[in-house]
Design an enzyme around this catalytic site. Structure first.
Site, PDB file in Angstrom:
ATOM      1  CD  GLU A  52      -1.767  -2.364   1.617  1.00 25.54           C
ATOM      2  OE1 GLU A  52      -0.574  -2.613   1.930  1.00 25.54           O
ATOM      3  OE2 GLU A  52      -2.690  -3.202   1.737  1.00 25.54           O
ATOM      4  CG  PHE A 114      -9.472  -9.984  11.447  1.00 22.15           C
ATOM      5  CD1 PHE A 114      -8.202 -10.361  11.889  1.00 22.15           C
ATOM      6  CD2 PHE A 114      -9.731  -9.995  10.091  1.00 22.15           C
ATOM      7  CE1 PHE A 114      -7.229 -10.756  10.989  1.00 22.15           C
ATOM      8  CE2 PHE A 114      -8.759 -10.387   9.181  1.00 22.15           C
ATOM      9  CZ  PHE A 114      -7.505 -10.774   9.629  1.00 22.15           C
ATOM     10  CD  GLN A 115      -7.143  -7.535   7.874  1.00 23.71           C
ATOM     11  OE1 GLN A 115      -8.018  -7.249   7.061  1.00 23.71           O
ATOM     12  NE2 GLN A 115      -5.980  -8.062   7.511  1.00 23.71           N
ATOM     13  CE  LYS A 164     -17.089  -6.868   3.898  1.00 23.61           C
ATOM     14  NZ  LYS A 164     -16.409  -8.156   4.192  1.00 23.61           N
ATOM     15  CG  MET A 482      22.618  12.202   2.082  1.00 22.52           C
ATOM     16  SD  MET A 482      23.724  13.374   1.289  1.00 22.52           S
ATOM     17  CE  MET A 482      22.702  13.995  -0.038  1.00 22.52           C
TER      18      MET A 482
END
Ligand SMILES: Cc1ncc(C[n+]2csc(CCOP(=O)(O)OP(=O)(O)O)c2C)c(N)n1
Ligand SMILES: [Mg+2]
Lengths: 584, 186
Positions: A52, A114-115, A164, A482
């Site tokens: 993502e 969940f999640q 949802k 760097m």
């Protein structure tokens, strides 16, 4: 006539009504209804990413190269938390994004379902605004508002969290024209008195400078056009931040190069020595100012910015002008012309002489080599072989990024995408994919470092899947270059953890992803290798083995003023040439 | 730029310099922030203060316009003048913030706070506590044989002074609402 539909359907309708053609995303349980709707339509292309974070950077690349907002779709919990780096990046660089995240159903919120994650809580400080939509009746309106907020005023990322059950429930869809005009309406016109005062200063200034930034690009192509007109008509030198490259053309008469920590000697000294500084859409970032107390001590400062909080945040300015760069420049030019197009020609001539003197320092000088590819040389060749083409460049973060900014030249806005404010390693590869999605026929190159590139390399799979011929130009110094440079200069050469050990074989890696790779090591082979990369019809990884210990100069060490710049090879150049001449 | 008659170095100071507490004195300002009454708006305001390192000395919030969905946050904050300006600009940038008023600079205003003070004691101390409460025009809102709860409305400094006097007399517990403030006049 109201149209009843599910929340998931509304998402698609609203995106379509907002003119969205591409969504970067990754599915999961909490967004399945939206994915189901995506499946049943053909107007919006969904780019399936591999992580993502990649989706958000792709959307950033898409947004910066088109001027349109980028759109992202992720699931709840880990999907949303993976988006956080990209959101922060977009917030720092003022990139308009609309991120849609799924959430557990409203009746599970707060149960550690969940999640489940407190997505609006986590993303509150890294979005311009965010919403949790608990009622399907409010969903379409919220999406339209989100696009408005992301793109108006100072642009930025917004997030809409959609449980949802809200996606499944049905209600009436509202189109963008059916909703009340949003209350959020930042001012766009600048104060005419202040603009007139600035015109007076421009007319008299002896050593003026235009210090431009990403705000010019964000304001749209019209703003870049007006900047060109202003600079060319007045003859005032133009410098730019990393974010603003291309707004004024690098081939333009008044261009004196990028400023800042790794900016050009002439640009930084001009900033230090000017008597009138006109900041146009930049924000006095610490990479620009160096030591605050000694920043451009003798100048009168004007600041044009759409965000009132940018004014006097870091540097006290004498003439603040709050407004959209395009609108303000238009008024400024109008007033300047109506007052007789005056400038202090004699003084400006002297000012340019002084600047030419600084230019002759040739601050980007580096020692060439027949045996090893210098990273600067690699970029010079890349520039030579791609100049004049329909080209977009993204970068990762590190030395290669700064060299790219120094050695590649941009004549148009929206052609250069780099992570400026956040400095996010792993930005460039996904950003290049987002750019290529928006510009399928163009040449899109990611100038990368070996270490940064690995951070989101999984997105090569996305490039291959969507047949996006992005060119990965890796300046491989087998170092976190760097970091190594800072350790060399500021930490007694103790190179703590700044090696890229166990690097993959990039050719095999390319093959494993189903694209093509090549490696080049000898300066003589470089042009052919670059040409092969450009000509190849598909994604390509070019592993350019470069000098491992090259340092990026000029450099203003943190906390030092502009006139205490480290010059590296350019400093010793004259001495060496002089001695060399005497010998032979 | 001598022609312009602007002093050289006139603008060399920055917000960082101004933040130096020795360079400039901190001021206390009372801000009225009118916000859209939507979920999370208080978290946004508080997050701004913690994220950017500003001070909150007092904060009150309540819905003031039910039909217009507006809430009013009254906050007392302290900082150098440059920091106060930055705080106001940052508040104004929050999308659901409609308006920011600096009551300290926008003319005279009234500030009030309500405090509840539980004082435990017997004998002389109890009598003394009651006597001082009368002087302050505090109300007794609860009483037992060994305690009082006083209610006092006034400026924050009046409540401070009352608390100081009650401490040796058995101040056991104290609750304050934080400041509510309005501009004076029509
Ligand atoms: C996500 C992230 N982690 C750490 C850093 C700190 N950092 C800045 S540059 C750099 C090294 C980058 O190495 P490489 O990509 O190989 O580029 P080079 O400097 O060698 O050109 C690091 C670790 C960062 N900018 N971003
Ligand atoms: Mg490297």
């Amino acid at each position: 006539m109201s149209r009843i539909m599910t929340g998931a359907r509304m998402v698609i309708e609203a995106l379509r009504d907002q003119g969205v053609d591409t969504v970067f995303g990754y599915p999961g349980g909490a967004v399945l209804p939206i994915y189901d709707e995506l499946f049943q339509q053909n107007d919006i292309t969904h780019v399936l990413v591999r992580h993502e974070q990649g989706a958000v950077h792709m959307a950033e690349g898409y947004a910066r190269s088109t001027g349109k907002p980028g759109v992202v779709l992720v699931t709840s919990g880990p999907g949303a938390t993976n988006a956080v780096t990209g959101l922060t990046d977009a917030l720092m660089d003022s990139i308009p994004l609309v991120v849609l995240s799924g959430q557990v159903p409203t009746f599970l919120i707060g149960t550690d379902g969940f999640q489940e994650a407190d997505t609006v809580g986590i993303t509150r400080p890294c979005t311009k605004h965010n919403w949790l939509v608990k009622d399907t009746a409010k969903l379409s309106e919220t999406i339209h508002k989100a696009f408005h907020v992301a793109t108006s005023g100072r642009p930025g990322p917004v997030l809409i969290d959609i449980p949802k059950d809200v996606q499944f429930a049905e209600d009436a869809y509202q189109g963008p024209k059916q909703i009340d005009p949003p209350r959020y309406q930042p001012v766009r016109k600048g104060d005419v008195t202040a603009i007139t005062r600035l015109v007076e200063l421009i007319e008299q200034a002896e050593r003026p400078i235009l210090y431009t930034g990403g705000g010019v690009i964000n304001s749209g192509p019209g703003a870049s056009q007006l900047l060109r007109e202003l600079a060319d008509a007045t003859g005032i030198p133009v410098t730019s931040t990393l974010m603003g490259l291309g707004a004024y053309p690098a081939s333009g008469r008044n261009w004196i190069g990028m400023l800042g920590m790794h900016g050009l000697y002439e640009a930084n000294l001009a900033m230090h020595g000017c008597d009138l500084m006109v900041n146009i859409g930049a924000r006095f970032d610490d990479r620009i100012t160096g030591r605050i107390a000694e920043f451009s001590p003798g100048s009168v400062k004007a600041h044009i910015d759409i965000d009132p909080s940018s004014i006097n945040k870091v540097i006290h300015v004498d003439i603040p002008i709050i407004g959209d760069v395009g609108h303000v420049l238009e008024d400024l030019l109008k007033i300047w012309k109506s007052r007789g197009r005056k400038v202090n020609t004699a003084a400006l001539g002297k000012w340019w002489e002084q600047i030419e003197g600084w230019k002759s320092k040739n601050c980007l000088f580096y020692r060439g080599s027949d045996t090893i590819i210098k990273p600067q040389f690699a970029l010079e060749r890349l520039e030579a072989l791609t100049k004049g083409r329909d080209r977009y460049v993204t970068t990762e973060v590190g030395q290669h990024q700064m060299w790219a900014a120094q050695f590649l030249h941009f004549d148009e806005p929206n052609r250069w995408m780099t992570s400026g404010g956040l400095g996010t390693m792993g930005y460039g590869l996904p950003a290049s994919i987002g750019v290529q999605m928006a510009h399928p026929e163009s040449l899109v190159i990611n100038v990368a470092g070996d270490a940064s590139w690995l951070m989101n390399m999984q997105e090569m799979g996305t490039a291959v899947q969507f047949r996006l011929p992005v060119k990965q130009f890796i300046l491989n110094n087998e170092r976190l270059g760097m970091v190594r440079q800072w350790q060399q200069l500021l930490h007694g050469e103790r190179y703590s953890q700044s090696w890229s050990d166990s690097l993959p074989d990039f050719i095999k890696l390319a093959e494993a992803f189903g694209c093509k790779g090549a490696q080049v090591q000898d300066p003589k082979d470089l042009d052919d290798a670059i040409q092969q990369m450009i000509d190849y019809d598909g994604p390509f990884i070019l592993d350019v083995l470069v000098e491992k210990h090259e340092n990026c100069f000029p450099m203003i060490p943190s906390g030092k003023p502009h006139n205490e710049m480290l010059l590296g090879d350019a400093e010793t150049q004259g001495a060496i040439q002089g001695a060399g001449a005497a010998l032979v | 730029m001598n022609a312009l008659n602007i002093q050289k170095g006139a603008s060399s100071h920055s917000a960082y310099d101004l933040r130096d507490p020795n360079a400039q004195v901190e001021e206390s300002h009372t801000l009225a922030v009118l916000v859209e009454n939507e979920p999370g708006v208080l978290a946004r305001v508080i997050g701004l203060f913690s994220g950017r390192g500003y001070n909150i000395d007092s904060l009150t919030v309540a819905e003031v316009d039910h039909t217009g969905h507006q809430s009013r946050i009254t906050m007392v904050t302290s900082g150098t003048p440059a920091v106060i300006e930055q705080i106001k600009a940052q508040l104004g940038r929050i999308v659901p913030v409609h308006d920011v008023h600096d009551l300290t600079v926008e003319g005279p205003s009234v500030e009030r706070e309500l405090g509840l003070f539980k004082v435990r004691g017997q004998g002389d101390k109890r009598v003394e506590a009651l006597r001082i409460a009368e002087i302050f025009r505090a109300n007794v809102v609860d009483s037992t044989l060994e305690s009082f709860v006083f209610e006092l409305v006034g400026t924050p400094s009046k409540l401070d002074a009352f608390a100081e006097l009650m401490r040796p007399l058995g101040l056991a517990d104290l609750a304050r609402t934080g400041v509510a403030a309005l501009a004076r006049g029509a």
